[in-house]
Design an enzyme around this catalytic site. Structure first.
Site, PDB file in Angstrom:
ATOM      1  N   LYS A 205     -16.047 -23.063 -58.674  1.00  0.00           N
ATOM      2  CA  LYS A 205     -14.873 -22.504 -58.418  1.00  0.00           C
ATOM      3  C   LYS A 205     -15.052 -21.353 -57.109  1.00  0.00           C
ATOM      4  CE  LYS A 205     -12.599 -18.864 -59.951  1.00  0.00           C
ATOM      5  NZ  LYS A 205     -12.060 -18.258 -58.669  1.00  0.00           N
ATOM      6  N   GLU A 279     -25.561 -12.963 -60.496  1.00  0.00           N
ATOM      7  CA  GLU A 279     -26.084 -12.275 -59.396  1.00  0.00           C
ATOM      8  C   GLU A 279     -24.960 -11.165 -59.276  1.00  0.00           C
ATOM      9  OE1 GLU A 279     -26.201 -10.691 -56.110  1.00  0.00           O
ATOM     10  OE2 GLU A 279     -25.995 -12.483 -55.042  1.00  0.00           O
ATOM     11  N   CYS A 313     -23.673  -7.694 -51.348  1.00  0.00           N
ATOM     12  CA  CYS A 313     -24.074  -7.295 -52.585  1.00  0.00           C
ATOM     13  C   CYS A 313     -25.528  -6.609 -52.322  1.00  0.00           C
ATOM     14  CB  CYS A 313     -24.557  -8.235 -53.719  1.00  0.00           C
ATOM     15  SG  CYS A 313     -25.245  -9.597 -53.059  1.00  0.00           S
ATOM     16  N   GLU A 410     -20.656   1.169 -56.565  1.00  0.00           N
ATOM     17  CA  GLU A 410     -20.749  -0.285 -55.452  1.00  0.00           C
ATOM     18  C   GLU A 410     -19.429   0.278 -54.497  1.00  0.00           C
ATOM     19  OE1 GLU A 410     -20.553  -4.335 -56.255  1.00  0.00           O
ATOM     20  OE2 GLU A 410     -21.957  -4.383 -54.901  1.00  0.00           O
TER      21      GLU A 410
HETATM   22  P1  NAI Z   1     -14.708 -10.499 -59.335  1.00  0.00           P
HETATM   23  O1  NAI Z   1     -16.246 -10.543 -60.025  1.00  0.00           O
HETATM   24  O2  NAI Z   1     -13.471 -10.315 -59.986  1.00  0.00           O
HETATM   25  O3  NAI Z   1     -14.690 -12.029 -58.434  1.00  0.00           O
HETATM   26  C1  NAI Z   1     -15.911 -12.977 -58.296  1.00  0.00           C
HETATM   27  C2  NAI Z   1     -15.674 -14.390 -58.712  1.00  0.00           C
HETATM   28  O4  NAI Z   1     -15.217 -14.404 -60.233  1.00  0.00           O
HETATM   29  C3  NAI Z   1     -14.240 -14.835 -58.253  1.00  0.00           C
HETATM   30  O5  NAI Z   1     -14.408 -16.350 -57.889  1.00  0.00           O
HETATM   31  C4  NAI Z   1     -13.083 -14.621 -59.302  1.00  0.00           C
HETATM   32  O6  NAI Z   1     -12.114 -15.529 -59.358  1.00  0.00           O
HETATM   33  C5  NAI Z   1     -13.879 -14.937 -60.595  1.00  0.00           C
HETATM   34  N1  NAI Z   1     -13.535 -14.298 -61.798  1.00  0.00           N
HETATM   35  C6  NAI Z   1     -12.841 -13.257 -61.929  1.00  0.00           C
HETATM   36  N2  NAI Z   1     -12.417 -13.026 -63.327  1.00  0.00           N
HETATM   37  C7  NAI Z   1     -13.271 -13.803 -63.990  1.00  0.00           C
HETATM   38  C8  NAI Z   1     -13.249 -14.149 -65.373  1.00  0.00           C
HETATM   39  N3  NAI Z   1     -12.964 -13.460 -66.233  1.00  0.00           N
HETATM   40  N4  NAI Z   1     -14.162 -15.165 -65.514  1.00  0.00           N
HETATM   41  C9  NAI Z   1     -14.655 -15.804 -64.821  1.00  0.00           C
HETATM   42  N5  NAI Z   1     -14.588 -15.792 -63.348  1.00  0.00           N
HETATM   43  C10 NAI Z   1     -13.593 -14.919 -63.030  1.00  0.00           C
HETATM   44  O7  NAI Z   1     -14.904  -9.732 -57.955  1.00  0.00           O
HETATM   45  P2  NAI Z   1     -13.445  -8.878 -57.052  1.00  0.00           P
HETATM   46  O8  NAI Z   1     -12.413  -8.568 -58.035  1.00  0.00           O
HETATM   47  O9  NAI Z   1     -13.184 -10.102 -56.216  1.00  0.00           O
HETATM   48  O10 NAI Z   1     -14.330  -7.786 -56.309  1.00  0.00           O
HETATM   49  C11 NAI Z   1     -14.308  -6.420 -57.237  1.00  0.00           C
HETATM   50  C12 NAI Z   1     -15.667  -6.020 -57.038  1.00  0.00           C
HETATM   51  O11 NAI Z   1     -16.828  -6.479 -57.270  1.00  0.00           O
HETATM   52  C13 NAI Z   1     -15.856  -5.798 -55.481  1.00  0.00           C
HETATM   53  O12 NAI Z   1     -15.481  -4.602 -54.886  1.00  0.00           O
HETATM   54  C14 NAI Z   1     -17.557  -5.535 -55.274  1.00  0.00           C
HETATM   55  O13 NAI Z   1     -17.741  -4.425 -55.520  1.00  0.00           O
HETATM   56  C15 NAI Z   1     -17.948  -6.620 -56.389  1.00  0.00           C
HETATM   57  N6  NAI Z   1     -18.213  -7.843 -55.859  1.00  0.00           N
HETATM   58  C16 NAI Z   1     -19.584  -8.069 -55.910  1.00  0.00           C
HETATM   59  C17 NAI Z   1     -20.076  -9.212 -55.120  1.00  0.00           C
HETATM   60  C18 NAI Z   1     -21.541  -9.739 -55.233  1.00  0.00           C
HETATM   61  O14 NAI Z   1     -21.920 -10.438 -54.255  1.00  0.00           O
HETATM   62  N7  NAI Z   1     -22.293  -9.117 -55.913  1.00  0.00           N
HETATM   63  C19 NAI Z   1     -19.137 -10.242 -54.706  1.00  0.00           C
HETATM   64  C20 NAI Z   1     -17.890  -9.872 -54.969  1.00  0.00           C
HETATM   65  C21 NAI Z   1     -17.355  -8.673 -55.397  1.00  0.00           C
END
Ligand code: NAI
Ligand code: MG
Length: 500
Positions: A205, A279, A313, A410
C-alpha cells in the site's frame, strides 16, 4: 564590427550572470515537459494481475502539491479488497512463486528493473507532479535507485544459500508492505525487490498522497509478465494499512512511516507470529569539526536538510558546529541558503520543491512558531516562494538548545537547528541525546575522529564527509525509536527469510 559588439554584449551579460550568481530569480525557468505523461483519470486496485474496482466504490483524489490540480482519482481499498489481495497473494505463493526455480524468479525481477529504466523519465515526472519533489531529485536519485534495487536483488534470487553459508534460507509467504510519501517509488522498490527475490508474494500500500508511481509500477509489473497475484497494489489511507496489518493470513509486515503508526503496528501484531520490520523517524545530527573542509561540509549540510524539502527520515536536521568555526560556517550556510531556488518541482533549476501536503506544511509552520517561542533565532532567505501550492522557505534556527522541541522532535521539513560545541565528548553526548537513532554525519579531516565517532554515535548509518548517499548494496535502518530491521544489501534479505 557588429560581431564584436555582440561579443562585448555577451561578455557583459555573462559577467552580470556571474556577479548575480546566487540570486534565484535570475534563472530562466526550465520546466520539464509533461506532454509524454499518460495518466488515467481513474485508477483501480491492482489485484491478482488485473485492475479491480473497490468493493465499496469509494475513490479519492491525488492532488499535485504544487499546482493543486487533481491528477487522478484513486480507488480506496476496504477490508474486503485487502482480503481479496491477500488471497491472491497466498494463491500465487503456494501455486506459482514458491515453486518456481529461483533463477526464473530472478529473471522477472531483472525485467521489472529494465522497464523502470526504460520508463525512467515518465516515472520521474509523475513523482515530481504527485509528490512535489524537484525533478532533479526524482530523475537523478529516486528513479535510478529504484531500478538499481530491483537489479541488485534480482541478482540475489538464485544465490540465497551463498548469502547465508551453512544455513537453509526459506521464504516466509505473503508480505504486507506499507510505505510513506517521501520516496514513493523508491520505497516500493526497497520493499518489493527483496521480498520477491526471497520467494515471497506481496500486498503493498502506497501513501494516500502519493499513489501514482506505485500504480505506474503496477503497470510495469503487468508488462513484465510477472505471474498474477505475486504483487498486488492496494491504494488507500490509514484504514487500508490497518486492514493489511490485521489480516490473519499475512506472514510479514514491513512498514516505513511515523513512529506513532509504527507503535500502533507493533502492538497490533504482538503475539500473532507475524515478522515485522519498522523504519520510522529520525533526528539526525550533522557534526562539523574545525578541521573540516568547510565549503564541502556546508554543501553537505544543505543537501542533508533541504534535499527533498527535508522529507527524509535521515535528514540532517540538527547541526553541531565546533565553536571556532561556527561564525564562518553560519555565514557560508546563510549565503548558500540565499541562493536556493524554491518553487516548481518540474523546473530543473529548483532546489526545494513543494511540501507534500497541506497537512504537512501546517505541521512545519507550527514548528517554526514553536522554535521562535522557545527563543531560538530564525533565519530565512529573502527568496520568493509561489503563492499557490504548499511551499516553505528553507529555515535555520540559531541558538537552539538541547531542550528545545525543534531539536528533540522530528519536523520532516526544510528546518535546521544549529548548536555549537567545544569537545568531542560533548558533541557525542549531545548528538545521542534524542529518542531516535537512524543516521548521523561527521565532517572532519581526521580519519581517527571519524572512527571514534562512528563507534560512539547511536545511529544506524553514519556518513563521513558526505550525506544522504544511498546504494542498494548498503544496509539502511535504525534503532531505538527509529525502528528495527535493515533494508538494502545482504542484510535486507533477512527480514524476508526463515533461516534454518
Ligand atoms: P504515517 O505514518 O501516518 O503514514 C505512513 C504510511 O502508513 C501511509 O501509507 C499511511 O497511509 C499508513 N498508515 C497510517 N496509519 C496507519 C495505521 N494505523 N495502520 C497501518 N498503516 C497506516 O505518516 P504521516 O501521517 O503521513 O506523517 C506524519 C509524520 O510521520 C511526518 O510528519 C513525519 O514526521 C513522519 N514520517 C516519517 C517517515 C519516514 O520515512 N520515516 C515517512 C512519512 C512520515
Ligand atoms: Mg498519519
Amino acid at each position: 564590427m557588429a560581431k564584436k559588439q555582440d561579443k562585448k554584449h555577451a561578455d557583459s551579460a555573462s559577467d552580470k550572470a556571474i556577479l548575480d550568481f546566487g540570486k534565484a530569480q535570475n534563472y530562466t525557468p526550465a520546466p520539464e515537459s509533461t506532454g509524454h505523461i499518460r495518466l488515467k483519470k481513474q485508477y483501480e486496485l491492482f489485484i491478482n494481475g488485473t485492475w479491480v474496482k473497490p468493493s465499496k466504490g469509494v475513490y479519492f483524489d491525488s492532488v499535485s502539491p504544487s499546482t493543486e490540480q487533481v491528477l487522478a482519482r484513486v480507488a480506496e481499498a476496504g477490508a474486503e479488497d485487502v482480503d481479496k489481495a491477500v488471497k491472491a497473494a497466498r494463491k500465487a505463493y503456494t501455486e506459482v512463486w514458491s515453486k518456481m526455480p529461483a533463477r526464473e524468479r530472478g529473471k522477472y525481477i531483472f525485467r521489472i528493473a529494465r522497464i523502470i529504466q526504460e520508463r525512467a523519465r515518465e516515472l520521474a515526472v509523475i513523482e515530481s507532479m504527485d509528490g512535489g519533489k524537484p525533478i532533479r531529485e526524482s530523475r537523478d536519485v529516486d528513479v535510478p535507485l529504484a531500478a538499481n534495487h530491483f537489479f541488485y536483488y534480482a541478482g540475489w534470487a538464485d544465490k540465497l544459500e551463498y548469502a547465508f553459508p551453512g544455513k537453509t534460507p526459506e521464504s516466509l509467504g505473503v508480505a504486507g508492505q506499507i510505505i510513506p510519501w517521501n520516496f514513493p517509488l523508491l520505497m516500493a522498490a526497497w520493499k518489493i525487490a527483496p521480498a520477491l527475490a526471497c520467494g515471497n508474494t506481496v500486498v503493498l500500500k502506497p501513501a494516500e498522497t502519493t499513489s501514482l508511481t506505485a500504480l505506474k509500477l503496477a503497470e510495469i509489473i503487468e508488462e513484465s509478465g510477472l505471474p498474477a497475484g505475486v504483487v498486488n497494489i492496494v491504494t488507500g489511507a490509514g484504514a487500508t494499512g490497518a486492514a493489511i496489518v490485521n489480516h490473519p493470513d499475512i506472514d510479514k509486515i514491513a512498514f516505513t512511516g511515523s513512529t506513532e503508526v509504527g507503535k500502533i503496528i507493533q502492538k497490533a501484531i504482538a503475539g500473532t507470529g507475524k515478522k515485522l520490520t519498522l523504519e520510522l523517524g529520525g533526528k539526525a545530527a550533522n557534526i562539523i569539526f574545525e578541521d573540516a573542509a568547510l565549503d564541502q561540509a556546508v554543501e553537505g549540510i544543505v543537501n542533508g536538510i533541504f534535499f527533498n524539502q527535508g522529507h527524509v527520515c535521515c535528514a540532517g536536521s540538527r547541526l553541531f558546529v565546533q565553536e571556532g568555526v561556527a561564525e564562518k560556517v553560519i555565514r557560508k550556510l546563510t549565503d548558500r541558503m540565499a541562493s536556493l531556488i524554491v518553487g516548481d518541482p518540474l523546473d530543473k533549476n529548483t532546489d526545494v520543491g513543494a511540501i507534500n501536503s497541506a497537512e504537512q506544511l501546517k505541521k512545519i509552520q507550527e514548528y517554526l512558531k514553536i522554535g521562535v517561542a522557545e527563543g531560538a533565532e530564525i533565519y530565512q532567505p529573502t527568496c520568493s516562494i509561489p503563492t499557490k501550492g504548499n511551499f516553505c522557505k528553507p529555515t535555520l534556527f540559531l541558538h537552539a538548545s538541547q531542550s528545545h522541541r525543534i531539536v528533540q522532535e522530528e519536523i520532516f521539513g526544510p528546518v535546521l537547528a544549529i548548536q555549537t560545541f567545544r569537545t568531542v565528548e560533548e558533541v557525542i553526548e549531545k548528538a545521542n541525546n534524542t529518542p531516535y537513532g537512524l543516521s548521523a554525519g561527521v565532517w572532519t579531516d581526521k580519519g581517527s575522529k571519524i572512527f571514534n565517532l562512528t563507534s560512539k554515535l547511536k545511529a544506524g548509518v553514519v556518513w563521513a564527509n558526505t550525506y544522504n548517499k544511498f546504494d542498494p548494496t548498503a544496509p539502511f535502518g535504525g534503532y531505538r525509536e527509529s525502528g528495527f530491521g535493515r533494508e538494502g544489501g545482504l542484510h535486507g534479505l533477512l527480514p524476508y527469510l526463515k533461516l534454518s
